[in-house]
Design an enzyme around this catalytic site. Sequence first.
Site, PDB file in Angstrom:
ATOM      1  N   LYS A  84       0.840  -1.201   0.000  1.00 25.11           N
ATOM      2  CA  LYS A  84       0.000   0.000   0.000  1.00 25.11           C
ATOM      3  C   LYS A  84       0.878   1.254   0.000  1.00 25.11           C
ATOM      4  O   LYS A  84       1.922   1.287   0.659  1.00 25.11           O
ATOM      5  CB  LYS A  84      -0.916  -0.028   1.229  1.00 25.11           C
ATOM      6  CG  LYS A  84      -1.991   1.048   1.232  1.00 25.11           C
ATOM      7  CD  LYS A  84      -2.926   0.875   2.441  1.00 25.11           C
ATOM      8  CE  LYS A  84      -4.036   1.906   2.462  1.00 25.11           C
ATOM      9  NZ  LYS A  84      -4.960   1.733   3.606  1.00 25.11           N
ATOM     10  N   SER A 159      -9.907   1.613   2.587  1.00 20.29           N
ATOM     11  CA  SER A 159      -9.013   2.378   1.743  1.00 20.29           C
ATOM     12  C   SER A 159      -7.931   1.549   1.043  1.00 20.29           C
ATOM     13  O   SER A 159      -7.324   2.029   0.092  1.00 20.29           O
ATOM     14  CB  SER A 159      -8.321   3.457   2.575  1.00 20.29           C
ATOM     15  OG  SER A 159      -7.470   2.879   3.542  1.00 20.29           O
ATOM     16  N   SER A 183     -10.163  -0.696   6.738  1.00 30.07           N
ATOM     17  CA  SER A 183      -9.525  -0.474   5.435  1.00 30.07           C
ATOM     18  C   SER A 183      -8.777  -1.663   4.853  1.00 30.07           C
ATOM     19  O   SER A 183      -8.385  -1.627   3.687  1.00 30.07           O
ATOM     20  CB  SER A 183      -8.569   0.718   5.513  1.00 30.07           C
ATOM     21  OG  SER A 183      -9.294   1.923   5.452  1.00 30.07           O
TER      22      SER A 183
END
Lengths: 494, 97
Positions: A84, A159, A183
Amino acid sequence: MIPDPTKLTIRDAHAQLKEGALTSAELVKACLDRIAERNPQVNAYLEVFSDAMDQAAAADAAIAAARKAGGDFSPLLGIPCAIKDNILIEGRTASAASKMLEGYRAAYDAVAIAKLKAAGAVFLGRTNMDEFAMGGSTENSAFGPTRNPHDLERVAGGSSGGSAAAVAMDGALFALGSDTGGSIRQPASFCGVVGLKPTYGAVSRYGVIAMGSSLDQIGPIARTVSDAETVFEAIRGDAGAAEGMRGDGTAFPDGAYRPARVGGAKPVIGVPRHFLGGDGVDPAVLAAFDAALDSFRAKGYEVKDVALPNVSYALPVYYVLMPAEVSSNMARFDGMRFGLHKDGADGIGDYFESRRAGLGREVIRRILLGTYVLSTGYHDAYYNRAGAVRRMIAADFAAAFETVDLIATPTAPSPAFKVGEKASDPVAMYLEDIFTVTANLTGMPALSVPCGDAPADPSRGRPVPLPVGIQLAARHGDERALFEAGKDLRGEVQ
Amino acid sequence: MITAAELEHLAALARISLTDGDKESLAKEFDAILGYVDQLKKADAALDAEGRVGTVKNVARPDEARPVSAESRERLLAEAPDREGDFIAVKKIIAQD
């Protein structure tokens, strides 16, 4: 070579690497080919690292040396992964999908990254996300939304949507995400993969770009529960004494929690049925959830109701505390030390212009909301009250864990929704987090495991089946119970 | 209902410039979000200033300088928008007559 190595689990790829039936170079090349084919539509990766094949060659050399010595090697050696965009890898860009940090290069490794490097994992690239991890759909990225590999009209969740989509499109064998309110778990649910939010403090936060520091946690996204466990075991713990790794005080030492089971052979599963009846929960999600509970019962698990009297306050608590922490953490972006700079009339004008130019709408909304709940006159009514209710919720869960070992809910109230469907309604978007924020508020670990599909239903605008996840939460430090039950549900070997 | 003046005050505290259009849409969104979180007022909570979650508490590192290698310092300084030597350059904050 294996017909399609991108579909291998970490466990199987490791076995093939050990036998010499597959090389890391072949595996990485296959993933890069898949990314080249799928990423233009999905937008899971913001950047594919140009040295991935070099990393694979180094891993193959280490594998050859280990094989020659007749020894075993790390289960992640030569395994390709996606990271990420808010987790720092030294020398590489980490933008948190924000214009504010576009082109920002990390000066050091996150502890979780240093551990993956020590284990020999190959970094394929950095994945898309909601800007600074604020959102539930990856639509808030400054670099365009990530689309769901199962249906490109739909979001991947967020997310960590890029990380979940990267694994779901066979563009990596695993990925790291971060989870502040769901997330990791919600995008895992939307994309049909496994996602773990570890116990708060189980994985160091050193080197993750902070959002809500009392809530944030790094965790794995993988294809199987067993693979998620393998990655968790590799990244857990603080920096330790390893050379070049620095301590940080955001992770606790092993053995900080000593969870005791109530179940005998199998963990006992509790279901807060009173919390699942809201009209916001899609009937297809509830059907898949109930089928998963039946499957647990058939496998010898006891499933019973539990009461969590204050759980309905969890989401309002989260949407007070999280913005408050966001507003503090985002103060570092001042346009002076790093990140975007825009000239203002004077020194303080530089702050206003840089922040205005660099930060997206949702980030600004949360900073202002956090500023509001912390400001004089509202501090008691919002921030202090939310803190007090947070402790009541934690006490509810602690009481429930006197009688059960796991607490099950759907991961998200719906399957993946359409791109743009909730973009103009922040409260509708926030409701996505209703089942996941409890684990962040209490610090307990939680796992999302695929539990079937919401069937295709053209009358509801759903032309293809969409994945649904079940969430299991456990006592602090009892990830083992999550893995055990998750593997049983998926029919994986323990 | 949050007013434009209140939003301006918050934006000033947060060091973000807002346009009139921003203020209009933010006011609506604030009302929706605050309306939602206002249900906390119904919770039977005893407010106390202390409290922690689980066994976790804040851990601050010692307030002391750590030696940093020249390469590490250069990597950090290289990210500054403006610099002079090993300093980060910013606008003057004290005016000279």
